[in-house]
Design a protein around this motif. Structure first.
Motif, PDB file in Angstrom:
ATOM      1  N   LEU A 184      -5.585  -3.381  -3.746  1.00  0.00           N
ATOM      2  CA  LEU A 184      -6.887  -3.368  -2.729  1.00  0.00           C
ATOM      3  C   LEU A 184      -6.760  -4.434  -1.767  1.00  0.00           C
ATOM      4  O   LEU A 184      -6.590  -5.713  -2.186  1.00  0.00           O
ATOM      5  N   VAL A 185      -6.981  -4.253  -0.449  1.00  0.00           N
ATOM      6  CA  VAL A 185      -6.974  -5.181   0.652  1.00  0.00           C
ATOM      7  C   VAL A 185      -8.275  -5.337   1.461  1.00  0.00           C
ATOM      8  O   VAL A 185      -8.888  -4.417   1.517  1.00  0.00           O
ATOM      9  N   GLY A 186      -8.491  -6.317   2.119  1.00  0.00           N
ATOM     10  CA  GLY A 186      -9.558  -6.410   3.012  1.00  0.00           C
ATOM     11  C   GLY A 186     -10.294  -7.736   2.960  1.00  0.00           C
ATOM     12  O   GLY A 186      -9.603  -8.822   2.069  1.00  0.00           O
ATOM     13  N   ASP A 187     -11.114  -8.103   3.706  1.00  0.00           N
ATOM     14  CA  ASP A 187     -11.735  -9.459   3.930  1.00  0.00           C
ATOM     15  C   ASP A 187     -12.505 -10.010   2.387  1.00  0.00           C
ATOM     16  O   ASP A 187     -12.750  -9.093   1.669  1.00  0.00           O
ATOM     17  N   SER A 188     -12.563 -11.231   2.595  1.00  0.00           N
ATOM     18  CA  SER A 188     -13.327 -11.741   1.413  1.00  0.00           C
ATOM     19  C   SER A 188     -14.951 -11.186   1.279  1.00  0.00           C
ATOM     20  O   SER A 188     -15.729 -11.148   2.079  1.00  0.00           O
ATOM     21  N   LEU A 189     -15.358 -10.735  -0.064  1.00  0.00           N
ATOM     22  CA  LEU A 189     -16.707 -10.249  -0.033  1.00  0.00           C
ATOM     23  C   LEU A 189     -16.904  -8.765   0.443  1.00  0.00           C
ATOM     24  O   LEU A 189     -17.982  -8.451   0.514  1.00  0.00           O
ATOM     25  N   VAL A 190     -16.055  -7.937   0.512  1.00  0.00           N
ATOM     26  CA  VAL A 190     -16.272  -6.796   1.127  1.00  0.00           C
ATOM     27  C   VAL A 190     -16.594  -5.744  -0.134  1.00  0.00           C
ATOM     28  O   VAL A 190     -16.880  -4.631  -0.061  1.00  0.00           O
ATOM     29  N   GLY A 191     -16.133  -6.291  -1.576  1.00  0.00           N
ATOM     30  CA  GLY A 191     -16.346  -5.419  -2.569  1.00  0.00           C
ATOM     31  C   GLY A 191     -15.205  -5.038  -3.333  1.00  0.00           C
ATOM     32  O   GLY A 191     -15.433  -4.118  -4.220  1.00  0.00           O
TER      33      GLY A 191
ATOM     34  N   ILE B 153     -10.296  -1.958   2.773  1.00  0.00           N
ATOM     35  CA  ILE B 153     -11.737  -1.929   2.510  1.00  0.00           C
ATOM     36  C   ILE B 153     -12.365  -2.998   3.685  1.00  0.00           C
ATOM     37  O   ILE B 153     -12.106  -4.137   3.747  1.00  0.00           O
ATOM     38  N   TYR B 154     -13.787  -2.515   4.117  1.00  0.00           N
ATOM     39  CA  TYR B 154     -14.340  -3.349   4.864  1.00  0.00           C
ATOM     40  C   TYR B 154     -15.940  -3.130   4.293  1.00  0.00           C
ATOM     41  O   TYR B 154     -16.065  -2.258   3.452  1.00  0.00           O
ATOM     42  N   ASP B 155     -16.687  -3.773   4.772  1.00  0.00           N
ATOM     43  CA  ASP B 155     -18.085  -3.715   4.425  1.00  0.00           C
ATOM     44  C   ASP B 155     -18.860  -3.366   5.505  1.00  0.00           C
ATOM     45  O   ASP B 155     -18.863  -3.885   6.499  1.00  0.00           O
TER      46      ASP B 155
ATOM     47  N   PHE C 273     -14.926  -4.919   9.550  1.00  0.00           N
ATOM     48  CA  PHE C 273     -14.436  -3.809  10.049  1.00  0.00           C
ATOM     49  C   PHE C 273     -13.364  -3.999  11.113  1.00  0.00           C
ATOM     50  O   PHE C 273     -12.273  -3.384  11.269  1.00  0.00           O
ATOM     51  N   ASP C 274     -13.531  -4.968  11.952  1.00  0.00           N
ATOM     52  CA  ASP C 274     -12.771  -5.459  12.977  1.00  0.00           C
ATOM     53  C   ASP C 274     -11.397  -5.787  12.364  1.00  0.00           C
ATOM     54  O   ASP C 274     -10.241  -5.853  13.199  1.00  0.00           O
TER      55      ASP C 274
ATOM     56  N   VAL D 207       3.913   3.818   3.769  1.00  0.00           N
ATOM     57  CA  VAL D 207       2.988   3.481   2.689  1.00  0.00           C
ATOM     58  C   VAL D 207       1.767   4.336   2.778  1.00  0.00           C
ATOM     59  O   VAL D 207       1.259   4.040   3.620  1.00  0.00           O
ATOM     60  N   ASP D 208       1.405   4.989   1.701  1.00  0.00           N
ATOM     61  CA  ASP D 208       0.344   5.579   1.555  1.00  0.00           C
ATOM     62  C   ASP D 208      -1.069   4.669   1.908  1.00  0.00           C
ATOM     63  O   ASP D 208      -0.986   3.604   1.216  1.00  0.00           O
ATOM     64  N   ARG D 209      -1.998   4.884   2.537  1.00  0.00           N
ATOM     65  CA  ARG D 209      -3.385   4.094   2.475  1.00  0.00           C
ATOM     66  C   ARG D 209      -4.552   4.826   2.812  1.00  0.00           C
ATOM     67  O   ARG D 209      -4.608   6.035   3.546  1.00  0.00           O
ATOM     68  N   VAL D 210      -5.653   4.364   2.430  1.00  0.00           N
ATOM     69  CA  VAL D 210      -7.046   5.056   2.671  1.00  0.00           C
ATOM     70  C   VAL D 210      -7.986   3.897   2.995  1.00  0.00           C
ATOM     71  O   VAL D 210      -7.827   2.686   2.514  1.00  0.00           O
ATOM     72  N   ILE D 211      -8.695   4.174   4.163  1.00  0.00           N
ATOM     73  CA  ILE D 211      -9.828   3.007   4.489  1.00  0.00           C
ATOM     74  C   ILE D 211     -10.989   3.449   3.802  1.00  0.00           C
ATOM     75  O   ILE D 211     -11.441   4.513   3.776  1.00  0.00           O
ATOM     76  N   LEU D 212     -11.605   2.467   3.242  1.00  0.00           N
ATOM     77  CA  LEU D 212     -13.195   2.603   2.641  1.00  0.00           C
ATOM     78  C   LEU D 212     -13.884   1.630   3.383  1.00  0.00           C
ATOM     79  O   LEU D 212     -13.899   0.591   3.636  1.00  0.00           O
TER      80      LEU D 212
END
Length: 197
Positions: free
Chosen positions: A14-21, A88-90, A97-98, A115-120
């Motif tokens: 799980l990757v993404g900026d801090s506090l995106v959930g 993941i983004y918020d 998102f950017d 590698v497989d990936r999904v955007i949330l």
């Protein structure tokens, strides 16, 4: 009964900026719980979930990475050897998102372009404070040739579907797995080039 010897182990990040959930999404998927407290992950966290799919056991090793810049080099090290990633983004945070494009590049550099990936787009329960439209998320995912879901860990919206789509994509690449016939895959010719993918 299967003794576990035919268990397929998949590494999910799980990757993404801090506090995106990210942590809340993982807690919802593993324990079906939601914690309202906002505590940033320090470094890396790890949980396991075992599924039974098409007559075989699949063990998901799910890694929850820290989104803070000071942990960036540590987090991206864990991308190596990953079978799939949820990026993941918020939806209430335009910068998160950017930064999805940057995370995509990190994935390409450390896990590989195939590698497989999904955007949330997470926190879709906060419609009144939304700043990123669903259409923008769908467009980015289409350009990158990946699945997209808007999710809510709080209200348990699309969490299971997102993980299922990711695992399905990974399993479809396995020669020992019989793909479902009801899954629609985008043809490469239908996608635009995006995110160096």
């Amino acid at each position: 009964m299967d003794d576990g010897s035919d268990c397929l182990v998949l590494k999910i990040i799980l990757v993404g900026d801090s506090l995106v959930g990210k942590t809340c999404i993982l807690q919802r998927y593993i324990d079906n719980t939601f914690d309202h407290s906002y505590m940033s992950t320090i470094g890396i966290d790890f949980k396991v979930k075992t599924l039974h799919l098409n007559g075989r056991f699949v063990k998901l090793q799910i890694w929850d990475t820290a989104g803070q810049e000071r942990f960036h080099s540590i987090s991206t090290r864990y991308f190596r050897g990953a079978h799939g990633l949820l990026i993941i983004y918020d939806i209430t945070n335009a910068l998160s998102f950017d930064n999805v494009t940057g995370w995509m590049k990190d994935v390409n550099a450390n896990a590989g372009e195939n590698v497989d990936r999904v955007i949330l787009g997470n926190k879709c329960d906060l419609e009144e404070t939304r700043v990123v439209s669903k259409e923008r998320g769908e467009k980015l995912a289409w350009e990158c040739g990946v699945h997209f879901f808007e999710t809510s860990a709080k209200n348990n919206i699309n969490i299971e579907k997102a993980f299922s789509a990711l695992v399905e994509g990974i399993m479809n690449k396995s020669s020992s797995y019989t793909p479902r016939t009801d899954v629609v895959n985008l043809k490469k010719s239908d996608r635009k080039k995006c995110c160096n993918r």
